[in-house]
Design a protein around this motif. Structure first.
Motif, PDB file in Angstrom:
ATOM      1  N   GLY A 179      39.186  41.185  33.376  1.00  0.00           N
ATOM      2  CA  GLY A 179      39.305  42.803  34.101  1.00  0.00           C
ATOM      3  C   GLY A 179      38.203  43.096  35.104  1.00  0.00           C
ATOM      4  N   VAL A 180      37.372  42.061  35.215  1.00  0.00           N
ATOM      5  CA  VAL A 180      36.251  42.434  36.082  1.00  0.00           C
ATOM      6  C   VAL A 180      36.298  41.766  37.425  1.00  0.00           C
ATOM      7  CG1 VAL A 180      33.532  42.438  36.388  1.00  0.00           C
ATOM      8  CG2 VAL A 180      34.626  42.710  34.153  1.00  0.00           C
ATOM      9  N   ILE A 181      36.132  42.648  38.425  1.00  0.00           N
ATOM     10  CA  ILE A 181      36.157  41.903  39.768  1.00  0.00           C
ATOM     11  C   ILE A 181      34.813  41.600  40.364  1.00  0.00           C
ATOM     12  CG2 ILE A 181      36.700  42.600  42.328  1.00  0.00           C
ATOM     13  CD1 ILE A 181      39.241  42.365  40.377  1.00  0.00           C
ATOM     14  N   ARG A 182      34.522  40.421  40.713  1.00  0.00           N
ATOM     15  CA  ARG A 182      33.254  39.863  41.281  1.00  0.00           C
ATOM     16  C   ARG A 182      33.457  39.678  42.916  1.00  0.00           C
ATOM     17  NH1 ARG A 182      29.140  37.147  37.810  1.00  0.00           N
ATOM     18  NH2 ARG A 182      29.045  35.901  39.491  1.00  0.00           N
ATOM     19  N   GLY A 183      32.553  40.384  43.743  1.00  0.00           N
ATOM     20  CA  GLY A 183      32.715  39.810  45.088  1.00  0.00           C
ATOM     21  C   GLY A 183      33.787  40.619  45.856  1.00  0.00           C
ATOM     22  N   ALA A 184      35.094  40.409  45.461  1.00  0.00           N
ATOM     23  CA  ALA A 184      36.366  41.043  46.073  1.00  0.00           C
ATOM     24  C   ALA A 184      37.476  40.614  45.203  1.00  0.00           C
ATOM     25  CB  ALA A 184      36.494  40.631  47.305  1.00  0.00           C
ATOM     26  N   ASP A 185      38.471  41.610  45.150  1.00  0.00           N
ATOM     27  CA  ASP A 185      39.765  41.403  44.571  1.00  0.00           C
ATOM     28  C   ASP A 185      40.519  40.567  45.346  1.00  0.00           C
ATOM     29  OD1 ASP A 185      42.299  41.255  43.283  1.00  0.00           O
ATOM     30  OD2 ASP A 185      42.232  43.460  42.948  1.00  0.00           O
ATOM     31  N   LEU A 186      40.832  39.194  45.090  1.00  0.00           N
ATOM     32  CA  LEU A 186      41.405  38.391  45.792  1.00  0.00           C
ATOM     33  C   LEU A 186      43.142  38.282  45.945  1.00  0.00           C
ATOM     34  CD1 LEU A 186      39.689  34.995  45.278  1.00  0.00           C
ATOM     35  CD2 LEU A 186      38.917  36.872  46.950  1.00  0.00           C
ATOM     36  N   THR A 187      43.550  39.167  44.980  1.00  0.00           N
ATOM     37  CA  THR A 187      44.700  39.266  44.849  1.00  0.00           C
ATOM     38  C   THR A 187      45.766  39.454  46.136  1.00  0.00           C
ATOM     39  OG1 THR A 187      44.520  40.357  42.583  1.00  0.00           O
ATOM     40  CG2 THR A 187      46.639  40.524  43.629  1.00  0.00           C
ATOM     41  N   LYS A 188      45.170  40.339  46.911  1.00  0.00           N
ATOM     42  CA  LYS A 188      46.245  40.461  48.190  1.00  0.00           C
ATOM     43  C   LYS A 188      45.692  39.704  49.503  1.00  0.00           C
ATOM     44  CE  LYS A 188      48.835  43.579  46.193  1.00  0.00           C
ATOM     45  NZ  LYS A 188      50.107  43.271  45.821  1.00  0.00           N
ATOM     46  N   LYS A 189      44.795  38.997  49.212  1.00  0.00           N
ATOM     47  CA  LYS A 189      43.932  38.399  50.427  1.00  0.00           C
ATOM     48  C   LYS A 189      44.654  36.757  50.423  1.00  0.00           C
ATOM     49  CE  LYS A 189      39.794  40.719  49.980  1.00  0.00           C
ATOM     50  NZ  LYS A 189      39.593  41.335  51.209  1.00  0.00           N
ATOM     51  N   PHE A 190      45.386  36.218  49.656  1.00  0.00           N
ATOM     52  CA  PHE A 190      45.978  35.097  49.851  1.00  0.00           C
ATOM     53  C   PHE A 190      46.869  35.133  50.938  1.00  0.00           C
ATOM     54  CE2 PHE A 190      44.531  35.137  45.178  1.00  0.00           C
ATOM     55  CZ  PHE A 190      43.913  33.777  45.387  1.00  0.00           C
ATOM     56  N   ARG A 191      47.060  34.170  51.788  1.00  0.00           N
ATOM     57  CA  ARG A 191      47.982  33.970  52.722  1.00  0.00           C
ATOM     58  C   ARG A 191      49.479  34.040  52.396  1.00  0.00           C
ATOM     59  NH1 ARG A 191      47.929  32.173  58.069  1.00  0.00           N
ATOM     60  NH2 ARG A 191      45.773  31.310  57.722  1.00  0.00           N
ATOM     61  N   ALA A 192      49.572  33.042  51.331  1.00  0.00           N
ATOM     62  CA  ALA A 192      50.830  32.890  50.609  1.00  0.00           C
ATOM     63  C   ALA A 192      51.212  34.154  49.543  1.00  0.00           C
ATOM     64  CB  ALA A 192      50.930  31.670  49.839  1.00  0.00           C
ATOM     65  N   ALA A 193      52.449  34.289  49.429  1.00  0.00           N
ATOM     66  CA  ALA A 193      52.963  35.318  48.620  1.00  0.00           C
ATOM     67  C   ALA A 193      52.971  34.857  47.076  1.00  0.00           C
ATOM     68  CB  ALA A 193      54.543  35.853  49.130  1.00  0.00           C
ATOM     69  N   ILE A 194      52.356  35.327  46.449  1.00  0.00           N
ATOM     70  CA  ILE A 194      51.749  34.750  45.112  1.00  0.00           C
ATOM     71  C   ILE A 194      52.981  35.599  43.888  1.00  0.00           C
ATOM     72  CG2 ILE A 194      50.017  34.190  43.349  1.00  0.00           C
ATOM     73  CD1 ILE A 194      49.628  33.167  46.064  1.00  0.00           C
ATOM     74  N   PRO A 195      53.575  34.767  43.205  1.00  0.00           N
ATOM     75  CA  PRO A 195      54.536  35.312  42.191  1.00  0.00           C
ATOM     76  C   PRO A 195      53.861  36.121  41.102  1.00  0.00           C
ATOM     77  CG  PRO A 195      55.202  33.316  42.740  1.00  0.00           C
ATOM     78  CD  PRO A 195      53.880  33.454  43.463  1.00  0.00           C
ATOM     79  N   GLY A 196      54.047  37.271  40.958  1.00  0.00           N
ATOM     80  CA  GLY A 196      53.157  38.024  39.841  1.00  0.00           C
ATOM     81  C   GLY A 196      52.021  39.012  40.540  1.00  0.00           C
ATOM     82  N   ALA A 197      51.965  38.830  41.739  1.00  0.00           N
ATOM     83  CA  ALA A 197      50.936  39.646  42.421  1.00  0.00           C
ATOM     84  C   ALA A 197      51.440  41.129  42.762  1.00  0.00           C
ATOM     85  CB  ALA A 197      50.591  39.160  43.860  1.00  0.00           C
TER      86      ALA A 197
END
Length: 197
Positions: A179-197
């Motif tokens: 639950g700790v973000i280091r640097g940046a939250d990458l969740t929405k930065k991936f080019r691909a649609a990630i299931p579960g995002a």
């Protein structure tokens, strides 16, 4: 003679990739002006920078124990995100910019449960979700990815690599799972649609 010189300047400017760098006459002090060389930016690096990261070429290092650091073969374009609290997360640029989900992206977004360990929790977590951050088979074997010509073993970032070749910062992955973000939250930065995002 003037015509052949003008043609040579035109060819030189065309080959250099930009006509704007030559002055109106195409010469400086009577000599042709060449455009400065440009460093080609890969599509993966461009995606990294569009997402707010910094693309860096990193090389693998074996660190073993103590202050010894040994550069290994190969290199990888990494994307590093930094935050105001001085935390960072590193991910392979091609992992971030992949058109389809990667195992590293799925691990980051889905935060699967993994084992706890009295040793290095980031390596234990990486191994527990079927990745590897190991640079050997002994507990004292260590390593990571750092800038070229690095001499400080602590500057080599431990990374978790998966069977599809995707790579992500092992500590960043472990902290995110908690639950700790280091640097940046990458969740929405991936080019691909990630299931579960």
């Amino acid at each position: 003679m003037k015509r052949s010189r003008a043609l040579a300047v035109s060819v030189l400017v065309l080959v250099s990739g930009t006509a704007a760098t030559a002055n109106a006459a195409g010469t400086a002090h009577g000599h042709p002006v060449a455009a400065p060389a440009r460093h080609a930016v890969s599509a993966d690096a461009a995606w990294c920078e569009q997402q707010g990261g910094k693309a860096e070429t990193r090389v693998p290092y074996y660190t073993g124990t103590g202050n010894k650091i040994t550069p290994l073969g190969g290199e990888r374009e990494m994307c590093v995100f930094s935050a105001g609290d001085d935390s960072k997360i590193m991910i392979a640029a091609d992992t971030l910019a992949a058109d389809k989900p990667t195992l590293a992206a799925l691990a980051y977004v889905r935060k699967p449960a993994g084992p706890s360990s009295p040793g290095n929790p980031s390596i234990a977590y990486c191994q527990g979700i079927n990745g590897t951050a190991m640079f050997g088979n002994r507990p004292t074997d260590g390593g990571g990815w750092g800038p070229r010509a690095e001499t400080d073993p602590s500057k080599a970032t431990s990374a978790c690599m998966f069977a599809d070749g995707s790579v992500i910062d092992a500590w960043g992955l472990k902290y995110h799972q908690g639950g700790v973000i280091r640097g940046a939250d990458l969740t929405k930065k991936f080019r691909a649609a990630i299931p579960g995002a």
